[in-house]
Design an enzyme around this catalytic site. Structure first.
Site, short mmCIF file in Angstrom:
data_model
loop_
_atom_site.label_atom_id
_atom_site.label_comp_id
_atom_site.label_asym_id
_atom_site.label_seq_id
_atom_site.Cartn_x
_atom_site.Cartn_y
_atom_site.Cartn_z
CB CYS A 62 -14.96 37.80 7.82
SG CYS A 62 -13.54 38.09 8.89
CG HIS A 67 -15.90 33.43 9.93
ND1 HIS A 67 -17.20 33.86 10.01
CD2 HIS A 67 -15.13 34.55 9.99
CE1 HIS A 67 -17.25 35.17 10.12
NE2 HIS A 67 -15.98 35.61 10.08
#
Length: 470
Positions: free
Chosen positions: A412, A396
């Site tokens: 992440c 992301h």
């Protein structure tokens, strides 16, 4: 076959330095044959041996008793060398006298050299055959010319022999690409004209390559569309156990947004890529496919949605063609790089932010693609999000751009906005993602032009509050 004397002179020097290169002997013989120098041509053809038989589809008429012509040729060569030594001074003197007319001839030759074989407008109608040559030392040029002249698997009007930049075991799609040679065909299997375009390979004065690079640029943009669409068709089949009827099946609204949009090229390519995907599936051995196993984060096994076509190897296709493996993603924890790859080709590479030990090693797949997670494009997750294997890990965006290239996330993969939005368009739902260490080159190679699709559906999801590990 070759358009100027520089090419023939180079071939003569080449066979002197590499007398065992049969392809070079054959090409030199073809040049002499076009000039009406039959004896020289026959000598070269005899030296080329099996290459002559392969391309001409017959045995040379002198192959059974070549001793006579070989002896005549060697005798003439000895006499010619002696004559050259005696007349060096005369040649230099004549060179001074002929300097002015030679200059005029050189200008004319340069003008002819500027006439480019590849016409981009023509390639749009007739198609462009592009063959990828891997570095092979002294054999690189021979491989390139042999590929262009053979006509195997290529019925295009024009052909290019191309070499991608090599970096270890990887080839870089966006690196320094070299076009070694081009050929223009007359509609038959044999090449009508060949031009050498790379001075590093041919040790010659290369032809004007501007049109060839322009044509290759247009072709490579379409190839990127081909990679993405072919990957999407494969993943759609794995998810639904059926084939898409058209582009609409691939561009549905969230959560069935296999592709994030479409393009005119994709609509044109869809029928042939669908047929090719069906053919690969039909040829695949039993037991290999979407039902062959289900991976878990950190396990190193592929998830069922990763892609069955990744089982195919480059050995099943021509060495001069790009791999037909679907696009996949590799994240390198050591170099903080994320690469989109197909086979040994790095299609795109980006610098990313990771979480050190918090970012797990293993195999995943993109199980969800969403625009503006949590209803914003400037949140902690940025404008795009791609969930990994239905976990809390995701690729992301970020509202902390200074963290890119560092280990500051909670596990992440963080990306810059422009990189993330290109990646989101490039890789379809179901794409395989592998997080590894020390597998990619250390520096990202930016593309000259971003990959973009035209959005045609709603890819937002307001029903969920995303809580990825940031």
């Amino acid at each position: 076959m070759f358009e100027d004397q520089n090419d023939k002179s180079y071939l003569k020097r080449y066979v002197q330095n590499h007398p065992t290169n049969r392809m070079a002997w054959y090409l030199l013989g073809k040049q002499y044959m076009e000039e009406g120098k039959d004896k020289k041509a026959n000598y070269c053809f005899l030296q080329s041996g099996s290459v002559y038989e392969a391309y001409e589809r017959k045995q040379h008429e002198l192959a059974l008793d070549p001793s006579v012509i070989l002896e005549q040729w060697n005798k003439k060569r000895r006499n010619r060398r002696l004559l050259t030594r005696i007349s060096v001074a005369s040649v230099l003197f004549l060179g001074l006298i002929l300097a002015a007319p030679f200059g005029m001839a050189k200008d004319e030759a340069e003008q002819d050299q500027g006439k480019e074989l590849v016409n981009p407008a023509a390639t749009a109608e007739k198609g462009l055959g592009v063959f990828f040559i891997k570095p092979a030392g002294q054999e690189t040029l021979g491989n390139a010319l042999g590929t262009l002249l053979s006509g195997k698997g290529n019925t295009s009007q024009a052909g290019l022999a191309v070499m991608l930049q090599q970096d270890g075991k990887w080839r870089k799609w966006t690196g320094k690409t070299r076009i070694l040679a081009e050929a223009k065909r007359d509609g038959k299997a044999d090449a009508a004209a060949v031009r050498l375009l790379d001075s590093q390979t041919c040790d010659c004065q290369p032809g004007n390559a501007s049109a060839a690079y322009k044509a290759y640029g247009e072709w490579s943009q379409e190839q990127e569309m081909r990679w993405t669409l072919a990957s999407a068709i494969t993943h759609y089949h794995e998810r639904t156990k059926s084939w898409p009827a058209g582009m609409d099946d691939l561009t549905r609204s969230y959560p069935n947004n296999v592709l994030s949009g479409t393009s005119p090229q994709m609509k044109k390519l869809f029928p042939q890529l669908l047929q090719a995907a069906k053919g690969r599936t039909a040829d695949k051995p039993a037991g290999i496919g979407a039902n062959s196993g289900e991976g878990k984060a950190g396990s190193g096994d592929s998830n069922s949605n990763s892609t069955s076509a990744l089982q195919s190897t480059s050995s099943s296709s021509s060495e001069t063609r790009l791999s037909d493996e679907p696009l996949s993603i590799i994240v390198d924890k050591d170099s903080h790089q994320l690469a989109v790859v197909s086979g040994d080709v790095i299609v795109r590479s980006y610098t990313v932010g990771l979480g050190g030990k918090k970012t797990p090693l293993g195999a995943f797949f993109i199980s969800e693609k969403v625009k503006n997670p949590n209803g914003r494009d400037d949140s902690e997750f940025g404008s795009r999000g791609m969930t990994l294997s239905n976990t809390l890990y995701a690729i992301h965006g970020t509202d902390e751009p200074d963290s890119i290239g560092k280990d500051e996330s909670h596990g992440c993969v963080r990306m810059n906005k422009k990189d993330l939005e290109e990646l989101y368009d490039l890789v379809p739902l179901g794409t395989k993602v592998e997080i590894k260490s020390d597998v990619l080159p250390g520096a990202a190679t930016p593309a000259a032009e971003r990959f973009r699709l035209k959005p045609v559906q709603d890819e937002t999801n307001t029903a969920v509050v995303y809580r990825w590990l940031t």
